[in-house]
Design a protein around this motif. Structure first.
Motif, mmCIF file in Angstrom:
data_model
loop_
_atom_site.group_PDB
_atom_site.id
_atom_site.type_symbol
_atom_site.label_atom_id
_atom_site.label_comp_id
_atom_site.label_asym_id
_atom_site.label_seq_id
_atom_site.Cartn_x
_atom_site.Cartn_y
_atom_site.Cartn_z
ATOM 1 N N TYR A 92 44.789 34.972 37.019
ATOM 2 C CA TYR A 92 44.849 35.023 38.308
ATOM 3 C C TYR A 92 45.336 36.409 38.748
ATOM 4 O O TYR A 92 44.973 37.260 39.558
ATOM 5 C CB TYR A 92 45.621 34.094 39.057
ATOM 6 C CG TYR A 92 44.855 32.681 39.218
ATOM 7 C CD1 TYR A 92 43.786 32.621 40.135
ATOM 8 C CD2 TYR A 92 44.987 31.633 38.228
ATOM 9 C CE1 TYR A 92 43.068 31.434 40.402
ATOM 10 C CE2 TYR A 92 44.076 30.564 38.280
ATOM 11 C CZ TYR A 92 42.985 30.517 39.541
ATOM 12 O OH TYR A 92 42.266 29.416 39.687
ATOM 13 N N VAL A 93 46.469 37.068 37.943
ATOM 14 C CA VAL A 93 46.910 38.355 38.143
ATOM 15 C C VAL A 93 45.539 39.121 37.634
ATOM 16 O O VAL A 93 45.524 40.465 38.494
ATOM 17 C CB VAL A 93 47.901 38.722 37.088
ATOM 18 C CG1 VAL A 93 48.536 40.018 37.329
ATOM 19 C CG2 VAL A 93 49.205 37.783 37.737
ATOM 20 N N TYR A 94 45.149 39.092 36.650
ATOM 21 C CA TYR A 94 43.807 39.810 36.392
ATOM 22 C C TYR A 94 42.863 39.905 37.568
ATOM 23 O O TYR A 94 42.037 40.936 37.800
ATOM 24 C CB TYR A 94 43.081 39.275 34.848
ATOM 25 C CG TYR A 94 41.986 39.940 34.343
ATOM 26 C CD1 TYR A 94 41.917 40.921 33.457
ATOM 27 C CD2 TYR A 94 40.782 39.679 35.017
ATOM 28 C CE1 TYR A 94 40.717 41.444 32.798
ATOM 29 C CE2 TYR A 94 39.534 40.274 34.532
ATOM 30 C CZ TYR A 94 39.799 41.338 33.518
ATOM 31 O OH TYR A 94 38.538 41.848 33.048
ATOM 32 N N HIS A 95 42.485 38.594 38.097
ATOM 33 C CA HIS A 95 41.496 38.603 39.116
ATOM 34 C C HIS A 95 42.054 39.369 40.256
ATOM 35 O O HIS A 95 41.211 40.020 40.980
ATOM 36 C CB HIS A 95 41.324 36.992 39.593
ATOM 37 C CG HIS A 95 40.181 36.964 40.437
ATOM 38 N ND1 HIS A 95 38.999 36.436 40.215
ATOM 39 C CD2 HIS A 95 40.256 37.231 41.890
ATOM 40 C CE1 HIS A 95 38.445 36.379 41.540
ATOM 41 N NE2 HIS A 95 38.987 36.541 42.488
ATOM 42 N N GLY A 96 43.340 39.271 40.623
ATOM 43 C CA GLY A 96 43.677 40.068 41.850
ATOM 44 C C GLY A 96 43.785 41.422 41.447
ATOM 45 O O GLY A 96 43.647 42.439 42.411
ATOM 46 N N TYR A 97 43.936 41.821 40.189
ATOM 47 C CA TYR A 97 43.876 43.467 39.807
ATOM 48 C C TYR A 97 42.666 43.887 39.934
ATOM 49 O O TYR A 97 42.440 45.014 40.296
ATOM 50 C CB TYR A 97 44.372 43.615 38.274
ATOM 51 C CG TYR A 97 44.318 45.012 37.869
ATOM 52 C CD1 TYR A 97 45.099 45.903 38.651
ATOM 53 C CD2 TYR A 97 43.896 45.437 36.849
ATOM 54 C CE1 TYR A 97 45.237 47.497 38.147
ATOM 55 C CE2 TYR A 97 43.756 46.901 36.535
ATOM 56 C CZ TYR A 97 44.661 47.780 37.098
ATOM 57 O OH TYR A 97 44.346 49.063 36.864
ATOM 58 N N CYS A 98 41.597 43.169 39.773
ATOM 59 C CA CYS A 98 40.072 43.415 40.158
ATOM 60 C C CYS A 98 39.886 44.070 41.560
ATOM 61 O O CYS A 98 39.055 44.826 41.706
ATOM 62 C CB CYS A 98 39.200 42.393 39.733
ATOM 63 S SG CYS A 98 39.074 42.264 38.116
ATOM 64 N N PHE A 99 40.830 43.545 42.477
ATOM 65 C CA PHE A 99 40.653 43.842 44.009
ATOM 66 C C PHE A 99 41.047 45.369 44.164
ATOM 67 O O PHE A 99 40.584 46.090 44.615
ATOM 68 C CB PHE A 99 41.325 42.614 44.859
ATOM 69 C CG PHE A 99 40.680 41.482 45.282
ATOM 70 C CD1 PHE A 99 39.744 41.624 46.275
ATOM 71 C CD2 PHE A 99 40.828 40.436 44.612
ATOM 72 C CE1 PHE A 99 38.910 40.454 46.633
ATOM 73 C CE2 PHE A 99 40.104 39.278 44.960
ATOM 74 C CZ PHE A 99 39.240 39.231 45.906
ATOM 75 N N VAL A 100 42.141 45.382 43.400
ATOM 76 C CA VAL A 100 42.816 47.179 43.242
ATOM 77 C C VAL A 100 41.854 47.829 42.705
ATOM 78 O O VAL A 100 41.437 49.019 43.431
ATOM 79 C CB VAL A 100 44.157 46.932 42.547
ATOM 80 C CG1 VAL A 100 44.579 48.273 42.487
ATOM 81 C CG2 VAL A 100 45.383 45.847 43.148
ATOM 82 N N LEU A 101 41.160 47.601 41.487
ATOM 83 C CA LEU A 101 40.130 48.339 41.005
ATOM 84 C C LEU A 101 38.973 48.473 41.832
ATOM 85 O O LEU A 101 38.463 49.659 42.070
ATOM 86 C CB LEU A 101 39.698 47.663 39.687
ATOM 87 C CG LEU A 101 40.774 47.781 38.805
ATOM 88 C CD1 LEU A 101 40.256 46.888 37.477
ATOM 89 C CD2 LEU A 101 41.251 49.263 38.340
#
Length: 145
Positions: free
Chosen positions: A95-104
């Motif tokens: 879920y952190v990975y998924h959230g980081y995708c929004f940053v990217l």
């Protein structure tokens, strides 16, 4: 019909749908990072945004049905299921990975990417490794009671 099995099936269905997107999204990032064309980069940013927003509800539904499954099993089962605690930690990282995708995505939309295609190729492999570990934990259930 068993409600437990229905909830479990829905959990798996939404997990598969979520992972399909999580596997493809970083590939779009790879193509974006390696493109020299502003038109192609703009189109890839749109594709990435649409995909990320499309799969986010699947991630939420995966979580909701997973919590329902735990609740249906009860607290005694939960306390004894150390394998599940490990699985939940891995899922939290996803879920952190998924959230980081929004940053990217935001960086790509602003044409402010600082990473190479190689970075995103490696980034793309992370959820695959987590999926293997999560499935193995869920099926084999080591560290159980």
């Amino acid at each position: 019909m068993s409600w437990y099995l229905t909830i479990k099936a829905l959990h798996i269905i939404f997990m598969v749908a979520w992972f399909a997107g999580i596997f493809y999204l970083p590939r779009i990032f790879v193509y974006h990072a390696e493109s020299d064309s502003s038109e192609v980069r703009a189109q890839l940013a749109i594709m990435a945004k649409r995909l990320l927003y499309f799969i986010t509800p699947f991630a939420i539904l995966t979580l909701m049905f997973g919590i329902a499954l735990i609740a249906m099993q009860g607290m005694d089962w939960f306390r004894l299921s150390i394998w599940l605690h490990i699985k939940m930690l891995l899922v939290l990282i996803l879920y952190v990975y998924h959230g980081y995708c929004f940053v990217l995505l935001k960086r790509f939309q602003n044409d402010n990417n600082q990473r190479t295609g190689l970075y995103y190729r490696i980034f793309n492999e992370v959820p695959v490794l987590f999926l293997f570990a999560i499935i193995l934990l869920a099926v084999i259930k080591p560290f159980y009671g």
